[in-house]
Design a protein around this motif. Structure first.
Motif, PDB file in Angstrom:
ATOM      1  N   ARG A 111       5.884   9.811   3.020  1.00 47.20           N
ATOM      2  CA  ARG A 111       5.775  11.103   2.337  1.00 47.20           C
ATOM      3  C   ARG A 111       5.694  10.962   0.826  1.00 47.20           C
ATOM      4  NH1 ARG A 111       9.962  15.111   5.626  1.00 47.20           N
ATOM      5  NH2 ARG A 111       8.848  15.066   7.629  1.00 47.20           N
ATOM      6  N   GLY A 112       6.427  10.015   0.280  1.00 47.01           N
ATOM      7  CA  GLY A 112       6.411   9.831  -1.164  1.00 47.01           C
ATOM      8  C   GLY A 112       5.259   9.002  -1.660  1.00 47.01           C
ATOM      9  N   GLN A 113       4.459   8.450  -0.724  1.00 43.14           N
ATOM     10  CA  GLN A 113       3.315   7.586  -1.074  1.00 43.14           C
ATOM     11  C   GLN A 113       3.728   6.467  -2.027  1.00 43.14           C
ATOM     12  OE1 GLN A 113      -0.278   7.888   0.085  1.00 43.14           O
ATOM     13  NE2 GLN A 113       1.223   8.556   1.599  1.00 43.14           N
ATOM     14  N   LYS A 114       4.896   5.875  -1.745  1.00 41.84           N
ATOM     15  CA  LYS A 114       5.348   4.741  -2.543  1.00 41.84           C
ATOM     16  C   LYS A 114       4.769   3.451  -1.961  1.00 41.84           C
ATOM     17  CE  LYS A 114       9.739   6.845  -3.943  1.00 41.84           C
ATOM     18  NZ  LYS A 114      11.232   6.724  -3.920  1.00 41.84           N
ATOM     19  N   PRO A 115       4.466   2.479  -2.814  1.00 46.50           N
ATOM     20  CA  PRO A 115       3.938   1.210  -2.307  1.00 46.50           C
ATOM     21  C   PRO A 115       4.920   0.561  -1.327  1.00 46.50           C
ATOM     22  CG  PRO A 115       3.656   1.360  -4.679  1.00 46.50           C
ATOM     23  CD  PRO A 115       4.527   2.514  -4.282  1.00 46.50           C
ATOM     24  N   ARG A 116       4.403   0.155  -0.187  1.00 48.33           N
ATOM     25  CA  ARG A 116       5.246  -0.414   0.860  1.00 48.33           C
ATOM     26  C   ARG A 116       4.722  -1.807   1.224  1.00 48.33           C
ATOM     27  NH1 ARG A 116       6.145   3.230   6.042  1.00 48.33           N
ATOM     28  NH2 ARG A 116       7.172   4.466   4.411  1.00 48.33           N
TER      29      ARG A 116
ATOM     30  N   ARG B  67       0.840  -1.195   0.000  1.00 47.87           N
ATOM     31  CA  ARG B  67       0.000   0.000   0.000  1.00 47.87           C
ATOM     32  C   ARG B  67       0.878   1.249   0.000  1.00 47.87           C
ATOM     33  NH1 ARG B  67      -4.464  -2.743  -1.441  1.00 47.87           N
ATOM     34  NH2 ARG B  67      -5.246  -4.134   0.211  1.00 47.87           N
ATOM     35  N   ALA B  68       0.370   2.314  -0.589  1.00 45.62           N
ATOM     36  CA  ALA B  68       1.096   3.581  -0.592  1.00 45.62           C
ATOM     37  C   ALA B  68       1.242   4.099   0.824  1.00 45.62           C
ATOM     38  CB  ALA B  68       0.366   4.599  -1.459  1.00 45.62           C
TER      39      ALA B  68
END
Length: 297
Positions: free
Chosen positions: A38-43, A34-35
């Motif tokens: 701060r960068g809303q990258k998938p984690r 899921r995003a």
């Protein structure tokens, strides 16, 4: 045994590690990345990251309803699936696929607190004890028969964070013993004593100082660390994370002394809090930088 593991959050990780140390984990199922941040990258989830660390194959389907997903699951030819806070409803075809079915590690003493937030609700209700149950999964919400359980007292200052970690470790130990002794006799849950642990709503988090101290203390501990019970201190919204009952009386919300606050009945002492944009801090540290008004909102 050949085990499929299905879980997502930190709570599930000790069980995955314990099972992987003793059995062949043929696949790990977890929620898709899921995003976040701060960068809303998938984690990837904590379970996903742990599986990668252990060199275990990971699958992250959005749902398990397609015939293709269910066929892939069945093709793993597992003896059992272990489910711990996975986050998806399992269709009957998935429940039936492993030779010994699907076992769920649930953080309550069933049938009390079926559902999404059993740890929070046990503290909020003032339960004296809680525990972990190993349940044979069926189509209903946490309705399946229980194979094993273990208990722990809820201490007067226990928070959800405290119980989360304790029950997570207890669940890992209990599932290990359960897998070693399968098949086990299962006990049907009684019809009496059923309660449901509804998901926590953020609207439950604001403190009403007119309520009794016992209820406010439970609210603070149950909602710590997330979403965090809160009140207004002047113009600032502050989360209260740890508390205890204490002596004192006054008008509801009145600051009696230090961080002791009068409630509708009795008083509580705040032990840990978190200001906006700051880390959680002990009350003594908070008070060095924050002057409390005569009463809290």
């Amino acid at each position: 045994m050949r085990v499929i593991f299905m879980g997502t959050p930190d709570f599930s990780v000790p069980a995955l590690r314990a099972i992987a140390a003793s059995h062949e984990v043929v696949a790990v199922y977890s929620q898709p990345p899921r995003a976040a941040g701060r960068g809303q990258k998938p984690r990837p989830s904590p379970v996903h990251r742990t599986a990668d660390e252990l060199g275990l194959p990971v699958r992250t389907p959005e749902r398990l309803k397609s015939p293709e997903d269910q066929a892939e699951f069945a093709a793993l030819d597992a003896d059992v699936a272990v489910v711990v806070a996975y986050g998806l409803i399992l269709p009957q075809a998935v429940l039936d696929a492993p030779r010994l079915g699907c076992l769920n590690i649930h953080a309550s003493l069933l049938p009390r607190w079926r559902g999404a937030a059993p740890i929070h609700r046990a503290i909020m209700a003032g339960d004296a004890e809680t525990g972990v149950a190993i349940m044979q999964m069926e189509a209903g919400l946490d309705t399946g028969p229980v194979l094993a359980e273990t208990r722990t007292l809820i201490g007067p200052q226990d928070t959800t964070a405290d119980l989360h970690d304790r029950l997570s470790a207890m669940g890992a130990e209990l599932i290990t013993r359960t897998l070693e002794n399968l098949p086990l006799p299962a006990t049907q849950q009684p019809a009496d004593g059923v309660t449901y642990a509804n998901k926590i709503d953020k609207a439950e988090a604001r403190i009403d100082w007119n309520r009794p101290a016992t209820e406010i203390d439970r609210q603070i501990r149950a909602l710590s660390p997330f979403p965090g019970a809160w009140c207004m201190i002047g113009e600032e919204r502050v989360k209260l994370l740890r508390s205890r009952l204490t002596e004192g009386s006054g008008v509801a919300g009145q600051v009696i002394t230090g961080f002791v606050i009068a409630c509708g009945e009795g008083a509580i002492e705040i032990l840990e809090a978190q200001r906006e944009g700051k880390r959680p801090m002990p009350a003594s540290e908070i008070l060095r930088g924050l002057t409390l008004p005569e009463s809290l909102g």
